[in-house]
Write a protein that holds these residues in place. Structure first.
Motif, PDB file in Angstrom:
ATOM      1  N   PHE A   1     113.365  74.232   3.037  1.00 54.00           N
ATOM      2  CA  PHE A   1     114.367  74.543   4.968  1.00 54.00           C
ATOM      3  C   PHE A   1     113.269  75.640   5.227  1.00 54.00           C
ATOM      4  O   PHE A   1     112.725  75.435   5.900  1.00 54.00           O
ATOM      5  N   ASN A   2     113.146  76.605   3.943  1.00 55.90           N
ATOM      6  CA  ASN A   2     111.381  77.948   4.244  1.00 55.90           C
ATOM      7  C   ASN A   2     110.409  77.108   4.780  1.00 55.90           C
ATOM      8  O   ASN A   2     109.601  77.165   6.279  1.00 55.90           O
ATOM      9  N   LYS A   3     110.217  75.277   4.147  1.00 55.51           N
ATOM     10  CA  LYS A   3     108.686  74.609   4.489  1.00 55.51           C
ATOM     11  C   LYS A   3     109.588  74.198   6.152  1.00 55.51           C
ATOM     12  O   LYS A   3     108.758  73.830   6.611  1.00 55.51           O
ATOM     13  N   VAL A   4     110.630  73.414   5.809  1.00 58.29           N
ATOM     14  CA  VAL A   4     111.006  72.912   7.249  1.00 58.29           C
ATOM     15  C   VAL A   4     110.728  73.808   8.452  1.00 58.29           C
ATOM     16  O   VAL A   4     110.196  73.303   9.844  1.00 58.29           O
ATOM     17  N   ILE A   5     111.438  75.259   8.402  1.00 56.46           N
ATOM     18  CA  ILE A   5     111.436  75.905   9.719  1.00 56.46           C
ATOM     19  C   ILE A   5     109.096  76.217   9.940  1.00 56.46           C
ATOM     20  O   ILE A   5     109.232  76.232  10.753  1.00 56.46           O
ATOM     21  N   ASP A   6     108.252  76.616   8.320  1.00 56.00           N
ATOM     22  CA  ASP A   6     107.282  76.201   8.974  1.00 56.00           C
ATOM     23  C   ASP A   6     107.041  75.677  10.128  1.00 56.00           C
ATOM     24  O   ASP A   6     105.975  75.845  10.536  1.00 56.00           O
ATOM     25  N   LYS A   7     107.956  74.342   9.553  1.00 51.16           N
ATOM     26  CA  LYS A   7     106.696  73.570   9.901  1.00 51.16           C
ATOM     27  C   LYS A   7     107.593  73.302  11.842  1.00 51.16           C
ATOM     28  O   LYS A   7     106.659  73.582  12.416  1.00 51.16           O
ATOM     29  N   PHE A   8     108.386  73.586  12.038  1.00 52.10           N
ATOM     30  CA  PHE A   8     108.879  73.359  13.526  1.00 52.10           C
ATOM     31  C   PHE A   8     108.549  75.081  13.481  1.00 52.10           C
ATOM     32  O   PHE A   8     107.911  74.532  15.117  1.00 52.10           O
ATOM     33  N   CYS A   9     108.190  76.023  12.891  1.00 46.12           N
ATOM     34  CA  CYS A   9     107.007  76.762  14.172  1.00 46.12           C
ATOM     35  C   CYS A   9     105.729  76.542  14.267  1.00 46.12           C
ATOM     36  O   CYS A   9     105.275  76.979  15.160  1.00 46.12           O
ATOM     37  N   MET A  10     105.299  76.027  12.956  1.00 42.09           N
ATOM     38  CA  MET A  10     103.596  75.369  13.815  1.00 42.09           C
ATOM     39  C   MET A  10     103.898  74.519  14.827  1.00 42.09           C
ATOM     40  O   MET A  10     103.075  74.728  15.602  1.00 42.09           O
ATOM     41  N   ILE A  11     104.812  73.584  14.787  1.00 42.53           N
ATOM     42  CA  ILE A  11     104.949  72.929  16.150  1.00 42.53           C
ATOM     43  C   ILE A  11     105.438  73.371  17.308  1.00 42.53           C
ATOM     44  O   ILE A  11     104.288  73.358  18.217  1.00 42.53           O
ATOM     45  N   ARG A  12     105.837  74.462  17.316  1.00 43.91           N
ATOM     46  CA  ARG A  12     106.293  75.176  18.383  1.00 43.91           C
ATOM     47  C   ARG A  12     104.943  76.053  18.148  1.00 43.91           C
ATOM     48  O   ARG A  12     104.667  76.344  19.953  1.00 43.91           O
ATOM     49  N   ASP A  13     104.200  77.106  17.627  1.00 46.25           N
ATOM     50  CA  ASP A  13     103.852  77.710  18.628  1.00 46.25           C
ATOM     51  C   ASP A  13     102.316  76.531  18.647  1.00 46.25           C
ATOM     52  O   ASP A  13     101.419  76.845  19.849  1.00 46.25           O
ATOM     53  N   ARG A  14     102.008  75.694  18.158  1.00 47.67           N
ATOM     54  CA  ARG A  14     101.168  74.752  18.905  1.00 47.67           C
ATOM     55  C   ARG A  14     101.151  74.003  20.027  1.00 47.67           C
ATOM     56  O   ARG A  14     100.231  74.299  21.154  1.00 47.67           O
ATOM     57  N   ASP A  15     102.975  73.767  20.739  1.00 46.70           N
ATOM     58  CA  ASP A  15     102.777  73.248  21.812  1.00 46.70           C
ATOM     59  C   ASP A  15     102.969  74.392  23.221  1.00 46.70           C
ATOM     60  O   ASP A  15     102.280  74.516  23.937  1.00 46.70           O
ATOM     61  N   GLY A  16     103.512  75.776  22.395  1.00 44.60           N
ATOM     62  CA  GLY A  16     104.465  76.800  23.391  1.00 44.60           C
ATOM     63  C   GLY A  16     102.631  77.827  23.090  1.00 44.60           C
ATOM     64  O   GLY A  16     102.731  78.785  23.947  1.00 44.60           O
ATOM     65  N   GLY A  17     101.966  77.885  22.882  1.00 47.21           N
ATOM     66  CA  GLY A  17     101.259  78.767  22.623  1.00 47.21           C
ATOM     67  C   GLY A  17     101.050  79.364  20.786  1.00 47.21           C
ATOM     68  O   GLY A  17     101.704  79.410  20.366  1.00 47.21           O
ATOM     69  N   SER A  18      99.896  80.489  20.936  1.00 53.39           N
ATOM     70  CA  SER A  18     100.003  81.042  20.386  1.00 53.39           C
ATOM     71  C   SER A  18     101.360  82.315  19.738  1.00 53.39           C
ATOM     72  O   SER A  18     101.240  82.831  20.335  1.00 53.39           O
ATOM     73  N   SER A  19     102.015  81.898  18.942  1.00 57.46           N
ATOM     74  CA  SER A  19     103.347  82.680  19.405  1.00 57.46           C
ATOM     75  C   SER A  19     103.097  82.865  17.118  1.00 57.46           C
ATOM     76  O   SER A  19     104.403  82.677  16.135  1.00 57.46           O
ATOM     77  N   VAL A  20     102.190  84.008  16.453  1.00 57.87           N
ATOM     78  CA  VAL A  20     103.026  84.066  15.341  1.00 57.87           C
ATOM     79  C   VAL A  20     103.922  85.718  14.222  1.00 57.87           C
ATOM     80  O   VAL A  20     103.738  86.607  15.804  1.00 57.87           O
ATOM     81  N   HIS A  21     104.794  85.416  13.558  1.00 54.93           N
ATOM     82  CA  HIS A  21     105.834  86.393  13.334  1.00 54.93           C
ATOM     83  C   HIS A  21     105.656  86.075  11.610  1.00 54.93           C
ATOM     84  O   HIS A  21     105.666  85.779  10.926  1.00 54.93           O
ATOM     85  N   ASP A  22     105.542  87.376  11.787  1.00 56.41           N
ATOM     86  CA  ASP A  22     105.617  87.975  10.071  1.00 56.41           C
ATOM     87  C   ASP A  22     106.883  87.672   9.221  1.00 56.41           C
ATOM     88  O   ASP A  22     106.599  87.134   8.572  1.00 56.41           O
TER      89      ASP A  22
END
Length: 216
Positions: A182-203
């Protein structure tokens, strides 16, 4: 006075009486001889005196022999009586020794009876203590049986808890593996989202999950 003394006294009196009669007869014959001076009468009187004197002398000798026999018998009886007294004294000493020995035996018997009574008392006390020990042993045995049953129950519970723990550990490991995925999936979704919507890093990982959930 006993029969022996009476016989001895009678013999002595008879001897004295016969000697007295002999002397009186001698005196009578002498007086007759003096009164009757005839030779023929004197010869008859002398013969009669001789016969009477001879008979008296024989009777006196016989009585003296009987008296001597009685004296010897008396001496023998006195010796036997003395020996009997000695035997009596010996028997008396033996009797006294036996009485003393019996007293010692009675003392020893009383002592041993006391020892036996004490031993019986100790035996009875030991029997009572043994019965009490048996009762305590039975009580301890019951407690031990209860403890053994309790230990068995606890061992069963321990094995059950151990199995449950192993199952939970296995389930936890599976959940960890799923969470990893799940963590990997979430990280993957976050990376896709950040890539499409701009840089948004969450700690924080929870923050990333919240952003994904709130994202239309």
């Amino acid at each position: 006075m006993d029969d022996e003394g009476l016989t001895k006294e009678l013999l002595q009196n008879r001897i004295v009486q016969l000697e007295h009669e002999r002397d009186e007869l001698r005196k009578d014959i002498e007086q007759l001889c003096m009164q009757q001076a005839g030779p023929s009468y004197l010869a008859v009187a002398t013969r009669m005196h001789f016969q009477r004197t001879t008979g008296l002398e024989q009777e006196i000798e016989s009585l003296k022999k009987n008296l001597a026999g009685c004296l010897r018998e008396k001496q023998n009886l006195e010796e036997e009586l003395s020996e009997a007294y000695k035997i009596k004294m010996q028997l008396s000493d033996l009797h006294n020794a036996e009485v003393l020995k019996n007293k010692e035996v009675e003392g020893q018997l009383k002592f041993f009876q006391g020892c036996i009574a004490s031993a019986l008392s100790e035996r009875d006390y030991s029997i009572m203590e043994c019965e009490r020990a048996k009762e305590r042993e039975e009580a301890i045995s019951q407690k031990l049986n209860f403890s053994n049953k309790r230990v068995e129950e606890l061992e069963l519970a321990y094995h059950y808890e151990k199995e449950q723990n192993a199952s939970l550990v296995k389930e936890l490991n599976e959940l960890k593996e799923k969470i990893e995925i799940f963590n990997k999936v979430i990280d993957k979704f976050c990376m896709i989202r950040d890539r499409d919507g701009g840089s948004s890093v969450h700690d924080a990982w929870q923050s990333m999950c919240s952003c994904l959930l709130d994202d239309p």
